[in-house]
Design a protein around this motif. Sequence first.
Motif, PDB file in Angstrom:
ATOM      1  N   HIS A   1       3.162  10.971  26.440  1.00 22.84           N
ATOM      2  CA  HIS A   1       3.102  11.590  27.776  1.00 22.84           C
ATOM      3  C   HIS A   1       4.016  12.805  27.877  1.00 22.84           C
ATOM      4  O   HIS A   1       4.689  12.994  28.877  1.00 22.84           O
ATOM      5  CB  HIS A   1       3.499  10.599  28.866  1.00 22.84           C
TER       6      HIS A   1
ATOM      7  N   HIS B   1       3.909  15.650  28.868  1.00 22.51           N
ATOM      8  CA  HIS B   1       3.269  16.713  29.650  1.00 22.51           C
ATOM      9  C   HIS B   1       4.281  17.279  30.649  1.00 22.51           C
ATOM     10  O   HIS B   1       5.254  16.624  30.989  1.00 22.51           O
ATOM     11  CB  HIS B   1       2.036  16.169  30.379  1.00 22.51           C
ATOM     12  N   PRO B   2       4.063  18.521  31.144  1.00 27.19           N
ATOM     13  CA  PRO B   2       5.028  19.122  32.070  1.00 27.19           C
ATOM     14  C   PRO B   2       5.105  18.354  33.385  1.00 27.19           C
ATOM     15  O   PRO B   2       4.210  17.594  33.729  1.00 27.19           O
ATOM     16  CB  PRO B   2       4.454  20.523  32.304  1.00 27.19           C
ATOM     17  N   ALA B   3       6.220  18.547  34.126  1.00 28.20           N
ATOM     18  CA  ALA B   3       6.444  17.753  35.339  1.00 28.20           C
ATOM     19  C   ALA B   3       5.396  18.072  36.396  1.00 28.20           C
ATOM     20  O   ALA B   3       4.818  17.199  37.009  1.00 28.20           O
ATOM     21  CB  ALA B   3       7.839  18.043  35.882  1.00 28.20           C
TER      22      ALA B   3
ATOM     23  N   HIS C   1       2.154  18.705  37.197  1.00 31.92           N
ATOM     24  CA  HIS C   1       0.774  18.739  36.745  1.00 31.92           C
ATOM     25  C   HIS C   1      -0.069  19.360  37.850  1.00 31.92           C
ATOM     26  O   HIS C   1       0.034  18.973  39.012  1.00 31.92           O
ATOM     27  CB  HIS C   1       0.276  17.346  36.426  1.00 31.92           C
TER      28      HIS C   1
ATOM     29  N   CYS D   1      14.914  13.104  37.838  1.00 28.13           N
ATOM     30  CA  CYS D   1      13.597  12.909  37.236  1.00 28.13           C
ATOM     31  C   CYS D   1      12.534  13.085  38.322  1.00 28.13           C
ATOM     32  O   CYS D   1      12.857  13.301  39.487  1.00 28.13           O
ATOM     33  CB  CYS D   1      13.495  11.549  36.559  1.00 28.13           C
ATOM     34  N   ASP D   2      11.265  12.966  37.929  1.00 31.17           N
ATOM     35  CA  ASP D   2      10.206  13.411  38.835  1.00 31.17           C
ATOM     36  C   ASP D   2       9.700  12.314  39.745  1.00 31.17           C
ATOM     37  O   ASP D   2       9.039  12.586  40.736  1.00 31.17           O
ATOM     38  CB  ASP D   2       9.037  13.994  38.025  1.00 31.17           C
ATOM     39  N   ASP D   3       9.968  11.042  39.426  1.00 28.63           N
ATOM     40  CA  ASP D   3       9.512   9.960  40.302  1.00 28.63           C
ATOM     41  C   ASP D   3      10.140   8.660  39.828  1.00 28.63           C
ATOM     42  O   ASP D   3      10.905   8.637  38.870  1.00 28.63           O
ATOM     43  CB  ASP D   3       7.966   9.856  40.273  1.00 28.63           C
ATOM     44  N   MET D   4       9.789   7.567  40.522  1.00 32.51           N
ATOM     45  CA  MET D   4      10.182   6.242  40.058  1.00 32.51           C
ATOM     46  C   MET D   4       9.412   5.927  38.783  1.00 32.51           C
ATOM     47  O   MET D   4       8.366   6.519  38.522  1.00 32.51           O
ATOM     48  CB  MET D   4       9.834   5.195  41.123  1.00 32.51           C
ATOM     49  N   VAL D   5       9.900   4.953  38.024  1.00 34.42           N
ATOM     50  CA  VAL D   5       9.203   4.657  36.776  1.00 34.42           C
ATOM     51  C   VAL D   5       7.871   3.954  37.045  1.00 34.42           C
ATOM     52  O   VAL D   5       6.944   4.073  36.252  1.00 34.42           O
ATOM     53  CB  VAL D   5      10.058   3.803  35.815  1.00 34.42           C
TER      54      VAL D   5
ATOM     55  N   PRO E   1       5.433   4.133  39.966  1.00 31.89           N
ATOM     56  CA  PRO E   1       5.042   4.607  41.307  1.00 31.89           C
ATOM     57  C   PRO E   1       4.091   3.650  42.008  1.00 31.89           C
ATOM     58  O   PRO E   1       4.229   3.407  43.203  1.00 31.89           O
ATOM     59  CB  PRO E   1       4.344   5.934  41.006  1.00 31.89           C
TER      60      PRO E   1
ATOM     61  N   LEU F   1      12.683  19.898  34.778  1.00 35.00           N
ATOM     62  CA  LEU F   1      13.665  18.858  35.109  1.00 35.00           C
ATOM     63  C   LEU F   1      15.060  19.285  34.666  1.00 35.00           C
ATOM     64  O   LEU F   1      15.235  19.849  33.585  1.00 35.00           O
ATOM     65  CB  LEU F   1      13.269  17.535  34.442  1.00 35.00           C
ATOM     66  N   PRO F   2      16.083  19.060  35.525  1.00 34.34           N
ATOM     67  CA  PRO F   2      17.431  19.568  35.251  1.00 34.34           C
ATOM     68  C   PRO F   2      18.134  18.815  34.123  1.00 34.34           C
ATOM     69  O   PRO F   2      17.771  17.688  33.792  1.00 34.34           O
ATOM     70  CB  PRO F   2      18.154  19.330  36.575  1.00 34.34           C
TER      71      PRO F   2
END
Lengths: 571, 230, 189
Positions: A11, A13-15, A17, A116-120, A122, A545-546
């Motif tokens: 996975h 892929h960029p944050a 999408h 990060c971009d979301d919860m593990v 969702p 992502l930082p």
Amino acid sequence: MAESIPAHDAHAHPAHHPHAEPSFWSKYVFSTDHKMIAMQYMFTGMAMALIGGFMAYAFRMQLAFPGIDVPGYGTVTAGDYNALVTNHGTIMIFWVAMPVLIAAFGNFLIPLMIGCDDMVFPKINRLSYQIFLLSAVVLIVSFFVPGGGFGGAWTAYPPLSAKGQYNLTSLGSSLWLVAVALEFVAFLLGGINFVTTAMNSRAPGMKVFDIPLVVWMIVVASILFMASVGPLIAGAIMLFMDQNIGTAFFDPDKGGDPVLWQHLFWFFGHPEVYVVLLPAMGITAEIICVFARKKMFAYKTFLYTTFGTGVLSFTVWAHHQFVAGIDPRMANIFTVTTLLISIPIAEMCFIYIATLYGASIRLTTPMLWALAFVAEFLIGGVTGIFLGASGADIYFHDTYFVLAHFHYTFFPIAIIGTFAGFTFWFPKMFGKMMNETLGKIHFWGTIIPFNFTFIPLFFLGAYGDHRRIYNYQHFPELAGEQYQDLRILATVSLLVMLSFQLVFFYNCFISWRKKEKDAGKNPWRANTLEWTAESPPPHGNWPELPKVYRGPYEYSVPGREQDFYPQNVPS
Amino acid sequence: MIENHVAALSTYAKDIDFVIWLIAVLVGGCFFVCEAIFFYFIVRFRAKEGVRAEYITGEEKRHKRWISYPHLLVLVFDVVILVFAVKVWYEVKQQLPAADATVRIVAQQWAWSFVHPGADRELGTADDIKTVDELHVEVGKVYHFQLEARDVLHSFSVPVFRLKQDAIPGRVITGWFEATGTGTHDIQCAEICGIGHGVMAARIVIETPEQHAAWVAEQSPIALAAAHQP
Amino acid sequence: MRPIATTRAAAGIPTGRLAVWWVVASEIVIFGGLLVSYIMHRIANPDWGYQAAYTNVWLGGFNTFVLLTSSLSAVLGHKAAVAGDGPRAAKMLYATCLGAVTFIAVKAFEWTAEITHGYTITSSTFWSFYYTAAGLHALHVIAGAVIMLFVAATAKRNLELHRVELIGIYWHFVDIVWIFLFPLLYIAK
Ligand code: HEA
Ligand code: HEA
Ligand code: CUA
Ligand SMILES: [Cu+2]
């Protein structure tokens, strides 16, 4: 070794999408975005807070002016009174404190603060909210079923809670129990998500001691919850079967034991109070550091004391049962552990105070709330010691002194702490600043009446007012004028406090309606990662992502011209 | 503090009040010091033009001192409180001085019924006196009580005695009290027990030996039976 | 589409496995609470031993054996998954499900026998605990088996193979719970 399994690392892929503009339903109702779920929890909690507040209004009116028909409610009969009190307590703890402090702030902050971009999970996250919503609905339905809502106190001690012939609300009690059980399931799912996310999905470079305290606190709280709620879930199953299929787990006539429930309940019940305390402590820590422009004093010590509190909190439960018929020798052990728990919590309070030393304090609305939390919680904390001392608790047990004690802990946590966090992160949530003047009016209009509501209850408790009494006129020694005046004072202050909540909602409304997004990314000049994202953050939070280079509280670092040093800025 | 509003009428009431007073002093002291420093800092360290906050990690010893020393004090206070609290607890709940008389207390939704031993000071004899919502005791005598519940949990609470004990169906819980002053006072039910919890009040009548003897004489079932003879 | 969060492993444990461990942890306390309550009662009234005498140790023992073997097949399934052999992993999972079905069937037989002999959930607190604990466990067995079917279905197409391990962990837990229940409810007399 599981990494070696093909499906697992496919996975990269960029944050952000690219995806089509989602429909209303998929955007607001069935969203899996942690920020949207946070909002859902936040506003459900807010609505429930109003219901719980309304119930408090109804029964406080009855207490102050026995027998009048309460505007907006009607006359409060003995049965209504018990049901109102019971559900007020249940709602405020399980449908306000938990969803707002843990679920709402947890969902909003954890991914943003650990970068990060979301919860593990969702989908599990969404499921958890939907179960929670269902539980709220079941609870509300339970008020209106034949027989009325459950009135056996939020502690639901059997046999009263177990038998319709005793509580006269067989259906109401079962629904109440089901609602609470569903709520537990929702928070188990949520908790697993929070803990796993915080443990695994930290931004590269973020070491365990670079995690902001509020994230730590919510994680520790979730773990406490998961570790303590199990026995009560088992207990709830047993109680439900006692209610509905005639088993006798808690029925002394058939070889059951009612005190067993008390142990199961308080084994969860006491850790639970720290489950809601810790997130509020974390929120306060963040806010104090930002507006004091100070590094958190002894970050690590604070963390260790938290763990200490967590462990100790499993050893004190029977201090709720000193006079409940447990072996009197046991009381001594629990007195020791209970007094011990004042040590870590005292430490935390001292650390807050120490953090203010040499600070450069700006009294913005969030800061006012945060400072008020510390000042007011101290009262709740120290009064706990009176109750923890077994000898003194013989007198204080089940009086309004206990009641005032825990409102001085719960109110700072669930209301003051929530307002602190809400006003602090509002700019991030909606991209707009709230109105400071209105904020300060709301603050003073809440804090002052709050103290006038509950200080009298300490005295009433000391004078012998006992809990869950709909009308003290039946007790010659409590019917006196001077006591009634105190009750009226408490109620009137409540009315004032409630009316000032309108200021808050008005403020929310106008700030939310404002045309221009005037918050910018980092209005408070804070260090933690969420302030490096757009406000409000887009789906996926960051285009890139930082990475993290330092701890969260590097304020006023000597030799930098800026007095803050964001976590993501390379040194 | 409390006795100004709620008379202290049992041998241990004074001791419980003392523990409460002691905690109030120790913990209250700490509390006011904490709040004082807290508010002083807030005032003293308000943001000023061109003044920067200090950078203190709080990890070095010389800084941590400032929280660890007060901390030891808290520990000491805890121990002091513990000692006195447990002492009183032992006195009230863990020991049973020899009884001069025993009463049976039965709680049910939503009334108290009391069985007095009567003239022979023996329970379960013909001259036992049964009353509802009214308990008669003699000042200066050690009473044991046998507390029972018929249906749900109740709690036998006598504020003037500083005494509280939950009643559990299926169990007989024994405790004791010795009144030190006469008068009529409230008995509360301090555990929610259904709709009637709010009206589950009773009165305790503490009498001088003479008054008590007189009351026993007139209430004694034998006497009453005799009175009804044609 | 999975969020990037899911693919990170700062704690060094794959996310899925970490989560399952937390699930197991929170389940342990549920059964823990139930069993501790039972043990307390059991110590308080020794006479329960006589009632426990009516439980069928042989069927209980047989079920223990069934669960243990099904755990074995779960392990083999995991092995196959690690080796990347999806179809075989799926077969192993189906075998495990078969164990689950046998277990439930035996239980059903057992319970009907007991109930027809008049030992129902309301006969006494012992039987209340017996049916509650075993029943709660049976529900876990059923749930586990159902999930396992889904995992097997994907695994057969060599997809999401890591899930084979996850359901395996859960299955071992269900197994271990029974290892506690069996002596407590059947043997202790
Ligand atoms: C979040 C909520 C919360 C919190 C944080 C606490 C914190 C504490 N509580 Fe409270 N409590 C409740 C919520 C809470 N409680 C509720 C809801 C009930 C009633 C439930 C019901 O019956 O309905 C209750 C009831 C309750 C009882 C039972 C009373 C009874 O029913 O008879 C007891 C008894 O020990 C107790 C003790 C304590 C103690 C020792 C603390 C400690 O954690 C406090 C520690 C903090 C401090 C001590 C202050 C900081 C220290 C200093 C300023 C230094 C000076 C201090 C010393 C020298 C000791 N609480
Ligand atoms: C979190 C816990 C919590 C909170 C906040 C409150 C708030 C209040 N409580 Fe409650 N109370 C309990 C928990 C709580 N209570 C519990 C557990 C019991 C015991 C029940 C039992 O005995 O079984 C109890 C019982 C109880 C009694 C005892 C009744 C009896 O024993 O006879 C009384 C009596 O005065 C009382 C009064 C109040 C009052 C006046 C408030 C006021 O502070 C309420 C004011 C409300 C507001 C000011 C709402 C404002 C909030 C918003 C506007 C939303 C903000 C939200 C967001 C920004 C997301 N409560
Ligand atoms: Cu009896 Cu309350
Ligand atoms: Cu507690």
